[in-house]
Design an enzyme around this catalytic site. Sequence first.
Site, PDB file in Angstrom:
ATOM      1  N   ARG A  64       0.799  -1.230   0.000  1.00 55.90           N
ATOM      2  CA  ARG A  64       0.000   0.000   0.000  1.00 55.90           C
ATOM      3  C   ARG A  64       0.837   1.288   0.000  1.00 55.90           C
ATOM      4  O   ARG A  64       0.320   2.345   0.359  1.00 55.90           O
ATOM      5  CB  ARG A  64      -0.927   0.017   1.223  1.00 55.90           C
ATOM      6  CG  ARG A  64      -1.781  -1.218   1.434  1.00 55.90           C
ATOM      7  CD  ARG A  64      -2.707  -1.491   0.289  1.00 55.90           C
ATOM      8  NE  ARG A  64      -3.730  -2.480   0.624  1.00 55.90           N
ATOM      9  CZ  ARG A  64      -4.470  -3.117  -0.269  1.00 55.90           C
ATOM     10  NH1 ARG A  64      -4.302  -2.869  -1.562  1.00 55.90           N
ATOM     11  NH2 ARG A  64      -5.391  -3.999   0.107  1.00 55.90           N
ATOM     12  N   ASN A  94      -0.715  -1.689  -7.635  1.00 59.78           N
ATOM     13  CA  ASN A  94      -1.930  -0.869  -7.465  1.00 59.78           C
ATOM     14  C   ASN A  94      -1.813   0.085  -6.278  1.00 59.78           C
ATOM     15  O   ASN A  94      -2.616   0.079  -5.352  1.00 59.78           O
ATOM     16  CB  ASN A  94      -3.182  -1.740  -7.352  1.00 59.78           C
ATOM     17  CG  ASN A  94      -3.134  -2.694  -6.169  1.00 59.78           C
ATOM     18  OD1 ASN A  94      -2.065  -3.040  -5.666  1.00 59.78           O
ATOM     19  ND2 ASN A  94      -4.292  -3.137  -5.735  1.00 59.78           N
ATOM     20  N   ASN A 277     -11.382 -10.899  -3.121  1.00 58.04           N
ATOM     21  CA  ASN A 277     -11.497 -11.089  -4.572  1.00 58.04           C
ATOM     22  C   ASN A 277     -10.332 -11.939  -5.076  1.00 58.04           C
ATOM     23  O   ASN A 277      -9.186 -11.573  -4.806  1.00 58.04           O
ATOM     24  CB  ASN A 277     -11.458  -9.747  -5.303  1.00 58.04           C
ATOM     25  CG  ASN A 277     -12.623  -8.847  -4.983  1.00 58.04           C
ATOM     26  OD1 ASN A 277     -13.637  -9.278  -4.477  1.00 58.04           O
ATOM     27  ND2 ASN A 277     -12.459  -7.570  -5.266  1.00 58.04           N
ATOM     28  N   ASP A 304      -1.432 -13.006  -1.376  1.00 61.38           N
ATOM     29  CA  ASP A 304      -2.307 -11.884  -1.707  1.00 61.38           C
ATOM     30  C   ASP A 304      -2.583 -11.047  -0.455  1.00 61.38           C
ATOM     31  O   ASP A 304      -3.713 -10.628  -0.190  1.00 61.38           O
ATOM     32  CB  ASP A 304      -3.615 -12.350  -2.342  1.00 61.38           C
ATOM     33  CG  ASP A 304      -4.414 -11.207  -2.967  1.00 61.38           C
ATOM     34  OD1 ASP A 304      -3.848 -10.104  -3.130  1.00 61.38           O
ATOM     35  OD2 ASP A 304      -5.610 -11.408  -3.258  1.00 61.38           O
ATOM     36  N   HIS A 308      -6.289  -3.730   5.097  1.00 58.12           N
ATOM     37  CA  HIS A 308      -7.272  -2.652   5.155  1.00 58.12           C
ATOM     38  C   HIS A 308      -7.419  -2.217   6.611  1.00 58.12           C
ATOM     39  O   HIS A 308      -7.100  -2.972   7.538  1.00 58.12           O
ATOM     40  CB  HIS A 308      -8.626  -3.106   4.608  1.00 58.12           C
ATOM     41  CG  HIS A 308      -8.620  -3.415   3.148  1.00 58.12           C
ATOM     42  ND1 HIS A 308      -8.405  -2.462   2.178  1.00 58.12           N
ATOM     43  CD2 HIS A 308      -8.801  -4.588   2.480  1.00 58.12           C
ATOM     44  CE1 HIS A 308      -8.457  -3.023   0.978  1.00 58.12           C
ATOM     45  NE2 HIS A 308      -8.688  -4.312   1.127  1.00 58.12           N
TER      46      HIS A 308
END
EC number: 3.5.2.3
Length: 418
Positions: A64, A94, A277, A304, A308
């Site tokens: 992140r 990302n 996901n 993965d 959060h």
Amino acid sequence: MILIKNGHMIDPLSKTDGQFDILIDGENVVKIDRNIEKTDGVKLIDASGCIVCPGLIDVHCHFRDPGFTSKEDIYTGAKSAARGGYTTVICMANTKPVVDNTETLKYIMDKAKTAVIEVLQVASITKGMEGTELTDMLKLKSDGVVGFSDDGKPIMNSKIAIEAMEIARELDMPLSFHEEDKSLITENGINAGEISALMNLKGSPHEAEDVLVARDAALAISTKAKINIQHISSCISVELVRWAKKMGANIAAEATPHHFSLTEKMILEKGSLAKVNPPLRTEKDRKAIIEALKDNTLQIIATDHAPHTKDEKSKNFTEAPSGMIGLETALPLSITNLVKPGYLNYMEVIEKLTVNPAKLYNLDRGYIKEGHRADITIFNPDEQYRVTDFDSKACNSPFIGMKLYGKIKNTIFNGKII
């Protein structure tokens, strides 16, 4: 100097499987032998009852950083990885801004130099991860990326996908694909099935994954590019990868610990902590993933790791983001749900956590050898512990409170106990 004594060494590359002592001097392993005498000034690690293996390698995580550092950053992500036995991780692109340019990449690589483990980076396949225009893959390779992925988003344009494969083949670089056709998904993060119906949701059907796995498997056969299908969740996708391998595709595929450990029913117990996901699916899918790990259709276990904040995960199920952290529980879940039930042995599991991930990304890692960098993990396979806390900034894990086998005792990176 460090001397590891009385441990059971498992090294998948050399197929070493037995009791050996390991002597480390500086950054490197200098001696591996049945019995190495301790001398003055040498730090002793007594690995009795433990397995000593190469440092684990994760090819799929999210730190992140930059842009979302309230969730995780390079330093806390690396610390979390070290606690889970990882010495090398590969981060996805990302971030904000997306890793599609030299400046963002340099920021990450400079910060990674002071992390406690090796943090490597992929760049996005397309600019801004928008799926419409390829990045300058040649330039980004020269800048230091180890591969390319738009993970988090599918590439819906088949022409873009095949062009990326052709360039990646010429560059000898892997492409990793997130396979979910969003046009087929009503609500993400939950399987379209029994549990979604109970929650009055339509969810994400397995077909959303299957159709893109089928396309990219076919393109991999024709282009001969090295591709990786990320976080397989569907039994049909497993069969598509198995078929593509038989047809000669240079294709790898990942299984995550949560997909081989849990099913969609966990959502009823853990709510949004089990929202991910692609989603957790049925017991049939879970068993198919385990069978594919057994026969090497799925060659890699990847976390993965997707942090959060508590506030984000406390929202209503449909509003909460998908994803869970995984670096600190990956090895224990593999031991508890793959080795202890007898599906795989320790050699097979460690291979999927070390040398196979290294091969995918062309890394000289994932093994223990005299004269080679000392990246080593020591764990007790029979010691149980309860999952309670994390070194990650985040705690979004459905495994909190569970008892798992496989306590990490030491992680050694570059010859240092970290």
